[in-house]
Design a protein around this motif. Structure first.
Motif, PDB file in Angstrom:
ATOM      1  N   LEU A 187     -11.525 -17.352   3.468  1.00 42.71           N
ATOM      2  CA  LEU A 187     -10.540 -17.013   2.494  1.00 42.71           C
ATOM      3  C   LEU A 187      -9.365 -16.268   3.052  1.00 42.71           C
ATOM      4  O   LEU A 187      -9.524 -15.312   3.827  1.00 42.71           O
ATOM      5  N   MET A 188      -8.043 -16.750   2.689  1.00 45.94           N
ATOM      6  CA  MET A 188      -7.011 -16.294   2.926  1.00 45.94           C
ATOM      7  C   MET A 188      -6.040 -15.658   1.903  1.00 45.94           C
ATOM      8  O   MET A 188      -5.929 -16.631   0.776  1.00 45.94           O
ATOM      9  N   LEU A 189      -5.782 -14.427   1.832  1.00 42.94           N
ATOM     10  CA  LEU A 189      -5.305 -13.866   0.543  1.00 42.94           C
ATOM     11  C   LEU A 189      -3.704 -13.513   1.058  1.00 42.94           C
ATOM     12  O   LEU A 189      -3.591 -12.893   1.895  1.00 42.94           O
ATOM     13  N   LEU A 190      -2.919 -13.755   0.162  1.00 39.82           N
ATOM     14  CA  LEU A 190      -1.607 -13.649   0.503  1.00 39.82           C
ATOM     15  C   LEU A 190      -0.991 -12.502  -0.394  1.00 39.82           C
ATOM     16  O   LEU A 190      -1.072 -12.625  -1.561  1.00 39.82           O
ATOM     17  N   ASP A 191      -0.409 -11.569   0.249  1.00 42.29           N
ATOM     18  CA  ASP A 191       0.517 -10.513  -0.586  1.00 42.29           C
ATOM     19  C   ASP A 191       1.831 -11.144  -0.640  1.00 42.29           C
ATOM     20  O   ASP A 191       2.892 -10.984  -0.012  1.00 42.29           O
ATOM     21  N   THR A 192       2.083 -11.881  -1.649  1.00 42.25           N
ATOM     22  CA  THR A 192       3.105 -12.884  -1.949  1.00 42.25           C
ATOM     23  C   THR A 192       4.574 -12.401  -1.624  1.00 42.25           C
ATOM     24  O   THR A 192       5.413 -12.981  -1.008  1.00 42.25           O
ATOM     25  N   ALA A 193       4.695 -11.134  -2.434  1.00 42.38           N
ATOM     26  CA  ALA A 193       5.936 -10.771  -2.755  1.00 42.38           C
ATOM     27  C   ALA A 193       6.271 -10.179  -1.419  1.00 42.38           C
ATOM     28  O   ALA A 193       7.512 -10.273  -0.966  1.00 42.38           O
ATOM     29  N   SER A 194       5.224  -9.562  -0.677  1.00 41.40           N
ATOM     30  CA  SER A 194       5.761  -8.975   0.780  1.00 41.40           C
ATOM     31  C   SER A 194       6.134 -10.242   1.759  1.00 41.40           C
ATOM     32  O   SER A 194       6.986  -9.899   2.339  1.00 41.40           O
ATOM     33  N   LEU A 195       5.532 -11.146   1.590  1.00 43.58           N
ATOM     34  CA  LEU A 195       6.009 -12.379   2.286  1.00 43.58           C
ATOM     35  C   LEU A 195       7.234 -13.015   1.859  1.00 43.58           C
ATOM     36  O   LEU A 195       8.130 -13.344   2.744  1.00 43.58           O
ATOM     37  N   TYR A 196       7.580 -13.168   0.545  1.00 40.57           N
ATOM     38  CA  TYR A 196       8.694 -13.783   0.025  1.00 40.57           C
ATOM     39  C   TYR A 196       9.967 -12.862   0.509  1.00 40.57           C
ATOM     40  O   TYR A 196      11.165 -13.384   0.677  1.00 40.57           O
ATOM     41  N   PHE A 197       9.650 -11.552   0.345  1.00 35.67           N
ATOM     42  CA  PHE A 197      10.981 -10.652   0.758  1.00 35.67           C
ATOM     43  C   PHE A 197      11.147 -10.706   2.001  1.00 35.67           C
ATOM     44  O   PHE A 197      12.276 -10.693   2.425  1.00 35.67           O
ATOM     45  N   ARG A 198      10.072 -10.893   2.959  1.00 36.76           N
ATOM     46  CA  ARG A 198      10.257 -10.917   4.366  1.00 36.76           C
ATOM     47  C   ARG A 198      11.160 -12.315   4.757  1.00 36.76           C
ATOM     48  O   ARG A 198      11.810 -12.326   5.483  1.00 36.76           O
ATOM     49  N   ALA A 199      10.582 -13.355   3.960  1.00 41.33           N
ATOM     50  CA  ALA A 199      11.277 -14.688   4.027  1.00 41.33           C
ATOM     51  C   ALA A 199      12.678 -14.551   4.007  1.00 41.33           C
ATOM     52  O   ALA A 199      13.536 -15.091   4.469  1.00 41.33           O
TER      53      ALA A 199
ATOM     54  N   LEU B 298     -10.384  -9.596  -4.938  1.00 43.81           N
ATOM     55  CA  LEU B 298     -11.165 -10.783  -4.231  1.00 43.81           C
ATOM     56  C   LEU B 298     -11.808 -10.537  -2.923  1.00 43.81           C
ATOM     57  O   LEU B 298     -12.587 -11.381  -2.667  1.00 43.81           O
ATOM     58  N   ALA B 299     -11.206  -9.591  -2.139  1.00 43.74           N
ATOM     59  CA  ALA B 299     -11.859  -9.602  -0.733  1.00 43.74           C
ATOM     60  C   ALA B 299     -13.189  -9.033  -0.925  1.00 43.74           C
ATOM     61  O   ALA B 299     -14.049  -9.263  -0.387  1.00 43.74           O
ATOM     62  N   ARG B 300     -13.128  -8.037  -1.864  1.00 45.02           N
ATOM     63  CA  ARG B 300     -14.769  -7.264  -2.084  1.00 45.02           C
ATOM     64  C   ARG B 300     -15.550  -8.683  -2.541  1.00 45.02           C
ATOM     65  O   ARG B 300     -16.589  -8.639  -2.199  1.00 45.02           O
ATOM     66  N   ARG B 301     -15.092  -9.318  -3.793  1.00 46.61           N
ATOM     67  CA  ARG B 301     -15.833 -10.333  -4.177  1.00 46.61           C
ATOM     68  C   ARG B 301     -16.296 -11.207  -3.132  1.00 46.61           C
ATOM     69  O   ARG B 301     -17.826 -11.614  -3.184  1.00 46.61           O
ATOM     70  N   ALA B 302     -15.336 -11.668  -2.329  1.00 41.32           N
ATOM     71  CA  ALA B 302     -15.954 -12.517  -1.274  1.00 41.32           C
ATOM     72  C   ALA B 302     -16.992 -12.018  -0.372  1.00 41.32           C
ATOM     73  O   ALA B 302     -17.912 -12.739   0.327  1.00 41.32           O
TER      74      ALA B 302
END
Length: 315
Positions: free
Chosen positions: A4-16, A129-133
């Motif tokens: 499972l990959m979990l994206l910190d989406t805002a962190s990534l789109y700011f970087r982009a 989600l990380a703990r659940r997985a």
């Protein structure tokens, strides 16, 4: 087993957004640099780390009121407009503001689950989600993609939760495991929240304990184990502790009691079951994605993301 990959989406789109020129635009002149950059980031991540499930974790509330109640300074320097009773407006470049709704729509069209929660940041969704997985009947290894050090608290080799750390750029990604946290800070990931509370974090407006830096925080945790152990030692005059450090901790006990629940991620979030399994798009879905690509001039960035996601869905 899958991954499972979990994206910190805002962190990534700011970087982009800051990594691609704003001169990259749609036919109507709208900047699409953040969208195209995020697509390229996703293409690289999916190609290189081969997740079988992918979730774009979303900031439904980037500055939850309950965290501000605990730490009034929390992210205060990033507020563009206070919204009493609602979600404060974050200081965001105008060119990016227009792209965020398109990013959310496009992720959904690509078959990527987009998950947020009321009064929760993406960090909280990631933690839940990380703990659940990790603790599911059939555990699944987890990769968390972020540039936020606070999420180091989730790292756990025994449950195969690691961080793909983006702070140095997409060409210098760092896999953060137990050993990496220990090498960087001299503590375990489980001690990281207490470390951050004492050290403080200007990027989040966490004041920390005045006069206690990283070295002192590390030493205290190595000596006393956790924050409760540290504060108990500070309150006990029979325990050997430098007078100055004791005084600083004692003066900051109330702050530390508030900071710990503010720094902990995912403990106040309840989410429904989330299925992030990557699946091949059917003809209608693909046509819809292509139409968005034409509308926003997403070009090769969309092609690369589609190729990576299709390949992942076949494994």
């Amino acid at each position: 087993m899958g991954r499972l990959m979990l994206l910190d989406t805002a962190s990534l789109y700011f970087r982009a957004f800051y990594g691609v020129p704003e001169s990259v635009t749609a036919p109507d002149g709208m900047p699409v640099n953040g969208i195209r950059g995020l697509l390229d980031i996703i293409a690289k991540l999916v190609h290189d780390y081969e997740p079988t499930a992918l979730v774009a974790c979303w900031d439904d509330d980037w500055r939850p009121r309950w965290r501000v109640d605990l730490i009034p300074e929390y992210k205060a320097h990033r507020v563009a407009q206070l919204v009493p009773g609602g979600v404060d407006v974050e200081d965001t470049p105008a060119g990016l503001v227009r792209q965020v709704p398109v990013i959310r729509e496009l992720l959904g069209e690509l078959g990527i689950a987009v998950v947020g929660a009321e009064q929760a940041e993406a960090d909280d969704v990631i933690g839940c989600l990380a703990r659940r997985a990790a603790h599911a009947p059939t555990p699944m290894p987890v990769d968390v993609v972020t540039g936020d050090r606070d999420l180091f608290q989730l790292v756990d080799d025994t449950t195969a939760v690691r961080i793909i750390y983006t702070a140095r750029g997409m060409s210098k990604l760092e896999l953060v495991t137990d050993a990496v946290v220990e090498a960087k800070y001299g503590i375990s990931p489980g001690q990281y929240a207490a470390f951050a509370a004492m050290r403080g974090d200007p990027s989040d407006g966490l004041p920390g304990v005045a006069g206690v830096g990283e070295k002192t925080a590390t030493g205290l945790l190595r000596e006393y184990g956790d924050l409760q152990g540290i504060l108990s030692a500070a309150a006990d005059s029979s325990v050997a502790m430098a007078a100055g450090v004791r005084a600083k901790l004692t003066a900051s006990t109330e702050y530390l009691d508030r900071a710990m629940p503010a720094i902990a991620v995912g403990e106040r979030v309840e989410l429904p079951e989330v299925d992030g399994t990557l699946r091949a798009l059917d003809a209608a879905q693909l046509a819809s994605v292509r139409a968005l690509g034409e509308r926003y001039n997403l070009g090769g960035s969309l092609d690369r993301a589609l190729k990576a996601l299709e390949s992942a869905a076949q494994h």
